[in-house]
Structures are given as C-alpha cells and as structure tokens.
Design a protein around this motif. Structure first.
Motif, PDB file in Angstrom:
ATOM      1  N   ILE A 179       0.877  -1.160  -0.033  1.00  0.00           N
ATOM      2  CA  ILE A 179       0.087  -0.061  -0.122  1.00  0.00           C
ATOM      3  C   ILE A 179       1.051   1.231   0.125  1.00  0.00           C
ATOM      4  CG2 ILE A 179      -0.271  -0.040   2.550  1.00  0.00           C
ATOM      5  CD1 ILE A 179      -3.381   0.949   1.911  1.00  0.00           C
ATOM      6  N   TYR A 180       2.033   1.128   0.792  1.00  0.00           N
ATOM      7  CA  TYR A 180       2.960   2.280   0.726  1.00  0.00           C
ATOM      8  C   TYR A 180       3.378   2.643  -0.805  1.00  0.00           C
ATOM      9  CZ  TYR A 180       3.149   1.903   5.710  1.00  0.00           C
ATOM     10  OH  TYR A 180       2.691   1.945   6.958  1.00  0.00           O
ATOM     11  N   ILE A 181       3.869   1.607  -1.369  1.00  0.00           N
ATOM     12  CA  ILE A 181       4.337   1.777  -2.775  1.00  0.00           C
ATOM     13  C   ILE A 181       3.034   2.258  -3.488  1.00  0.00           C
ATOM     14  CG2 ILE A 181       5.094   0.559  -4.943  1.00  0.00           C
ATOM     15  CD1 ILE A 181       7.316   0.739  -2.455  1.00  0.00           C
ATOM     16  N   ARG A 182       1.948   1.566  -3.583  1.00  0.00           N
ATOM     17  CA  ARG A 182       1.073   2.418  -4.296  1.00  0.00           C
ATOM     18  C   ARG A 182       0.536   3.811  -3.988  1.00  0.00           C
ATOM     19  NH1 ARG A 182      -1.651  -2.918  -3.571  1.00  0.00           N
ATOM     20  NH2 ARG A 182      -2.880  -1.898  -1.791  1.00  0.00           N
ATOM     21  N   ALA A 183       0.717   4.184  -2.813  1.00  0.00           N
ATOM     22  CA  ALA A 183       0.514   5.453  -2.361  1.00  0.00           C
ATOM     23  C   ALA A 183       1.682   6.462  -2.785  1.00  0.00           C
ATOM     24  CB  ALA A 183       0.469   5.542  -0.992  1.00  0.00           C
ATOM     25  N   MET A 184       2.719   5.881  -3.030  1.00  0.00           N
ATOM     26  CA  MET A 184       3.837   6.628  -3.485  1.00  0.00           C
ATOM     27  C   MET A 184       3.694   6.875  -4.944  1.00  0.00           C
ATOM     28  SD  MET A 184       7.203   5.297  -1.266  1.00  0.00           S
ATOM     29  CE  MET A 184       8.210   6.254  -2.303  1.00  0.00           C
ATOM     30  N   ASN A 185       3.490   6.006  -5.838  1.00  0.00           N
ATOM     31  CA  ASN A 185       3.281   5.969  -7.163  1.00  0.00           C
ATOM     32  C   ASN A 185       2.106   6.914  -7.383  1.00  0.00           C
ATOM     33  OD1 ASN A 185       5.298   4.186  -7.899  1.00  0.00           O
ATOM     34  ND2 ASN A 185       3.900   2.310  -7.613  1.00  0.00           N
ATOM     35  N   ARG A 186       1.030   6.828  -6.803  1.00  0.00           N
ATOM     36  CA  ARG A 186      -0.234   7.680  -7.069  1.00  0.00           C
ATOM     37  C   ARG A 186       0.238   9.368  -6.879  1.00  0.00           C
ATOM     38  NH1 ARG A 186      -4.277   4.168  -3.722  1.00  0.00           N
ATOM     39  NH2 ARG A 186      -4.761   2.605  -5.405  1.00  0.00           N
ATOM     40  N   ALA A 187       0.966   9.475  -5.741  1.00  0.00           N
ATOM     41  CA  ALA A 187       1.427  10.869  -5.534  1.00  0.00           C
ATOM     42  C   ALA A 187       2.440  11.461  -6.355  1.00  0.00           C
ATOM     43  CB  ALA A 187       2.154  10.882  -4.152  1.00  0.00           C
ATOM     44  N   ILE A 188       3.301  10.506  -7.006  1.00  0.00           N
ATOM     45  CA  ILE A 188       4.156  10.870  -8.191  1.00  0.00           C
ATOM     46  C   ILE A 188       3.605  10.887  -9.239  1.00  0.00           C
ATOM     47  CG2 ILE A 188       6.074   9.810  -9.429  1.00  0.00           C
ATOM     48  CD1 ILE A 188       7.157   8.348  -6.911  1.00  0.00           C
ATOM     49  N   THR A 189       2.520  10.216  -9.524  1.00  0.00           N
ATOM     50  CA  THR A 189       1.569  10.348 -10.925  1.00  0.00           C
ATOM     51  C   THR A 189       0.945  11.929 -10.883  1.00  0.00           C
ATOM     52  OG1 THR A 189       1.275   7.983 -11.002  1.00  0.00           O
ATOM     53  CG2 THR A 189      -0.124   9.400 -12.406  1.00  0.00           C
ATOM     54  N   VAL A 190       0.403  12.122  -9.836  1.00  0.00           N
ATOM     55  CA  VAL A 190      -0.211  13.431  -9.950  1.00  0.00           C
ATOM     56  C   VAL A 190       0.851  14.627  -9.809  1.00  0.00           C
ATOM     57  CG1 VAL A 190      -2.454  12.659  -9.345  1.00  0.00           C
ATOM     58  CG2 VAL A 190      -0.827  13.395  -7.433  1.00  0.00           C
ATOM     59  N   GLY A 191       2.172  14.271  -9.398  1.00  0.00           N
ATOM     60  CA  GLY A 191       3.150  15.367  -9.494  1.00  0.00           C
ATOM     61  C   GLY A 191       3.222  15.738  -7.872  1.00  0.00           C
ATOM     62  N   ASN A 192       2.842  15.262  -7.056  1.00  0.00           N
ATOM     63  CA  ASN A 192       3.036  15.430  -5.489  1.00  0.00           C
ATOM     64  C   ASN A 192       4.077  14.545  -4.919  1.00  0.00           C
ATOM     65  OD1 ASN A 192       2.705  16.571  -3.057  1.00  0.00           O
ATOM     66  ND2 ASN A 192       0.609  16.167  -2.919  1.00  0.00           N
ATOM     67  N   ASP A 233       6.298  15.881  -2.819  1.00  0.00           N
ATOM     68  CA  ASP A 233       6.421  16.181  -1.347  1.00  0.00           C
ATOM     69  C   ASP A 233       5.771  14.798  -0.395  1.00  0.00           C
ATOM     70  OD1 ASP A 233       7.430  17.608   0.846  1.00  0.00           O
ATOM     71  OD2 ASP A 233       5.411  17.882   1.124  1.00  0.00           O
ATOM     72  N   LEU A 234       4.321  14.798  -0.970  1.00  0.00           N
ATOM     73  CA  LEU A 234       3.881  13.790  -0.310  1.00  0.00           C
ATOM     74  C   LEU A 234       4.356  12.231  -0.707  1.00  0.00           C
ATOM     75  CD1 LEU A 234       1.245  12.787   1.090  1.00  0.00           C
ATOM     76  CD2 LEU A 234       0.013  12.684  -1.303  1.00  0.00           C
ATOM     77  N   ALA A 235       4.856  12.088  -1.780  1.00  0.00           N
ATOM     78  CA  ALA A 235       5.510  10.684  -2.046  1.00  0.00           C
ATOM     79  C   ALA A 235       6.800  10.542  -1.006  1.00  0.00           C
ATOM     80  CB  ALA A 235       5.911  10.688  -3.499  1.00  0.00           C
ATOM     81  N   LEU A 236       7.425  11.782  -0.996  1.00  0.00           N
ATOM     82  CA  LEU A 236       8.586  11.573  -0.042  1.00  0.00           C
ATOM     83  C   LEU A 236       8.310  11.263   1.404  1.00  0.00           C
ATOM     84  CD1 LEU A 236      11.820  11.804   0.599  1.00  0.00           C
ATOM     85  CD2 LEU A 236      11.328  14.059   0.639  1.00  0.00           C
ATOM     86  N   ARG A 237       7.251  11.940   1.868  1.00  0.00           N
ATOM     87  CA  ARG A 237       6.699  11.735   3.260  1.00  0.00           C
ATOM     88  C   ARG A 237       6.071  10.289   3.550  1.00  0.00           C
ATOM     89  NH1 ARG A 237       2.479  15.581   4.229  1.00  0.00           N
ATOM     90  NH2 ARG A 237       2.544  16.168   2.180  1.00  0.00           N
ATOM     91  N   ILE A 238       5.319   9.866   2.346  1.00  0.00           N
ATOM     92  CA  ILE A 238       4.883   8.649   2.785  1.00  0.00           C
ATOM     93  C   ILE A 238       6.264   7.602   2.747  1.00  0.00           C
ATOM     94  CG2 ILE A 238       3.606   6.729   1.475  1.00  0.00           C
ATOM     95  CD1 ILE A 238       2.126   8.907   0.182  1.00  0.00           C
ATOM     96  N   GLY A 239       7.188   7.853   1.677  1.00  0.00           N
ATOM     97  CA  GLY A 239       8.456   6.736   1.856  1.00  0.00           C
ATOM     98  C   GLY A 239       9.081   6.828   3.084  1.00  0.00           C
ATOM     99  N   ILE A 240       9.176   8.192   3.675  1.00  0.00           N
ATOM    100  CA  ILE A 240      10.000   8.220   4.772  1.00  0.00           C
ATOM    101  C   ILE A 240       9.358   7.465   5.871  1.00  0.00           C
ATOM    102  CG2 ILE A 240      10.898   9.790   6.457  1.00  0.00           C
ATOM    103  CD1 ILE A 240      11.559  11.675   4.307  1.00  0.00           C
ATOM    104  N   ALA A 241       8.045   7.605   5.981  1.00  0.00           N
ATOM    105  CA  ALA A 241       7.220   7.138   7.190  1.00  0.00           C
ATOM    106  C   ALA A 241       7.427   5.711   6.956  1.00  0.00           C
ATOM    107  CB  ALA A 241       5.879   7.452   7.104  1.00  0.00           C
TER     108      ALA A 241
END
Length: 58
Positions: A4-17, A19-27
């Motif tokens: 789920i973390y990877i999917r959430a990171m991919n979604r954030a990257i896809t929409v250009g966010n 910062d959110l992808a980085l915060r999800i990855g760090i957590a």
C-alpha cells in the motif's frame, strides 16, 4: 512489504505531488525491515536512512 505504501507513493508521483511521495516513503522506511528498506531505497535514494532520521548526520 506493505505494498500500500508503494501504491500510495506511485499515485502521489503520478499526480506530481513529490513532497507527499517523499513523506509516505520516509514513514514507511522508519517501520520497514531490512528487505523492505532496500525496496524503498529505489524510490528514496541511498540517503533514505538519513532522510528518515535513522542515520547520524555528518
């Protein structure tokens, strides 16, 4: 790994966010085991431990 973390990171990257992808990855990195951390390092880079606050700053 909790994909789920990877999917959430991919979604954030896809929409250009990136910062959110980085915060999800760090957590995710903070609670991951050694294998999961290697996977996350492909997204976060080799300084992932430092970003997550788990490595001493030089």
């Amino acid at each position: 790994m909790r994909r789920i973390y990877i999917r959430a990171m991919n979604r954030a990257i896809t929409v250009g966010n990136l910062d959110l992808a980085l915060r999800i990855g760090i957590a995710a990195y903070r609670v991951a085991n050694a294998h999961e951390r290697r996977v996350l390092e492909t997204y976060l880079g080799p300084n992932a431990a430092r970003l997550a606050g788990l490595a001493p700053n030089r």
